[in-house]
Design an enzyme around this catalytic site. Structure first.
Site, PDB file in Angstrom:
ATOM      1  N   ASN A  41      54.275  47.876  28.479  1.00 18.34           N
ATOM      2  CA  ASN A  41      54.987  46.985  29.392  1.00 18.34           C
ATOM      3  C   ASN A  41      55.461  47.790  30.603  1.00 18.34           C
ATOM      4  O   ASN A  41      55.852  48.947  30.479  1.00 18.34           O
ATOM      5  CB  ASN A  41      56.141  46.257  28.698  1.00 18.34           C
ATOM      6  CG  ASN A  41      57.153  47.175  28.036  1.00 18.34           C
ATOM      7  OD1 ASN A  41      56.813  48.265  27.582  1.00 18.34           O
ATOM      8  ND2 ASN A  41      58.390  46.728  27.962  1.00 18.34           N
ATOM      9  N   GLU A  43      58.014  47.239  33.687  1.00 19.81           N
ATOM     10  CA  GLU A  43      59.051  46.390  34.291  1.00 19.81           C
ATOM     11  C   GLU A  43      59.206  46.689  35.775  1.00 19.81           C
ATOM     12  O   GLU A  43      58.676  47.669  36.292  1.00 19.81           O
ATOM     13  CB  GLU A  43      60.380  46.604  33.548  1.00 19.81           C
ATOM     14  CG  GLU A  43      60.317  46.127  32.108  1.00 19.81           C
ATOM     15  CD  GLU A  43      61.638  46.267  31.369  1.00 19.81           C
ATOM     16  OE1 GLU A  43      62.537  46.984  31.857  1.00 19.81           O
ATOM     17  OE2 GLU A  43      61.754  45.656  30.300  1.00 19.81           O
ATOM     18  N   CYS A  52      53.497  42.588  30.755  1.00 20.79           N
ATOM     19  CA  CYS A  52      53.553  42.884  29.327  1.00 20.79           C
ATOM     20  C   CYS A  52      52.472  43.891  28.938  1.00 20.79           C
ATOM     21  O   CYS A  52      51.441  44.024  29.606  1.00 20.79           O
ATOM     22  CB  CYS A  52      53.322  41.610  28.516  1.00 20.79           C
ATOM     23  SG  CYS A  52      54.491  40.287  28.816  1.00 20.79           S
ATOM     24  N   GLU A  54      50.418  43.695  26.431  1.00 18.97           N
ATOM     25  CA  GLU A  54      49.167  43.054  26.015  1.00 18.97           C
ATOM     26  C   GLU A  54      48.248  42.797  27.206  1.00 18.97           C
ATOM     27  O   GLU A  54      47.053  43.062  27.163  1.00 18.97           O
ATOM     28  CB  GLU A  54      49.460  41.716  25.316  1.00 18.97           C
ATOM     29  CG  GLU A  54      50.312  41.824  24.082  1.00 18.97           C
ATOM     30  CD  GLU A  54      51.801  41.642  24.364  1.00 18.97           C
ATOM     31  OE1 GLU A  54      52.324  42.277  25.316  1.00 18.97           O
ATOM     32  OE2 GLU A  54      52.445  40.880  23.625  1.00 18.97           O
ATOM     33  N   CYS A  85      54.110  36.984  24.105  1.00 18.43           N
ATOM     34  CA  CYS A  85      54.662  35.832  24.819  1.00 18.43           C
ATOM     35  C   CYS A  85      53.547  34.815  25.096  1.00 18.43           C
ATOM     36  O   CYS A  85      52.351  35.095  24.923  1.00 18.43           O
ATOM     37  CB  CYS A  85      55.321  36.289  26.123  1.00 18.43           C
ATOM     38  SG  CYS A  85      54.162  36.706  27.442  1.00 18.43           S
ATOM     39  N   CYS A  88      50.757  35.957  27.569  1.00 19.03           N
ATOM     40  CA  CYS A  88      49.782  36.888  26.989  1.00 19.03           C
ATOM     41  C   CYS A  88      48.843  36.159  26.022  1.00 19.03           C
ATOM     42  O   CYS A  88      47.645  36.446  25.982  1.00 19.03           O
ATOM     43  CB  CYS A  88      50.491  38.040  26.274  1.00 19.03           C
ATOM     44  SG  CYS A  88      51.216  39.213  27.435  1.00 19.03           S
TER      45      CYS A  88
HETATM   46 ZN   LIG Z   1      53.443  38.867  27.282  1.00 16.91          ZN
END
Ligand SMILES: [Zn+2]
Length: 125
Positions: A41, A43, A52, A54, A85, A88
């Protein structure tokens, strides 16, 4: 989980750029070619552009010509399980075949299931 895989996940967790949430996530994506792509991830101060792990792994793999995938492991060294999420799951659904497996793990728990159990219906054109 295989110790070598877990060691790799823990090593990559250090690459997570998560200064705001402190929530580190790593994705290990297994391709039909036999290659493996890692993602973390990433940010951002403008939270909405955060990416993310993934999708970091998926987009890297697709950028390198991969189109077939066997499975993904999503790991976090946190107490919170790193379930993928919705964004993803939708992104993965574009490429997830019938046998695509998802493993979600932290240092306490590990869950593996077919992708369809995580995301039974996806948007497709
Ligand atoms: Zn995600």
């Amino acid at each position: 989980m295989d110790k070598k895989i877990l060691d790799t996940l823990k090593t990559y967790a250090k690459n997570s750029y998560s200064p705001y949430s402190k929530y580190k996530v790593v994705a290990m994506l297994f391709c039909g070619s036999g290659d493996v792509y890692m993602g973390v991830n990433v940010e951002n101060a403008s939270y909405s552009v955060t990416m993310c792990a993934e999708r970091s792994a998926l987009f890297s793999a697709v950028s390198n010509g991969e189109r077939k995938f066997e499975g993904i492991i999503i790991y976090s060294p946190s107490k919170v399980m790193p379930y993928p999420c919705g964004a993803c799951l939708q992104a993965l659904s574009e490429f997830a075949g019938r046998d695509f497996m998802v493993t979600v793990a932290n240092d306490r728990e590990e869950i593996s299931a077919n992708f369809k159990e995580f995301f039974p219906r996806s948007f497709k054109l």
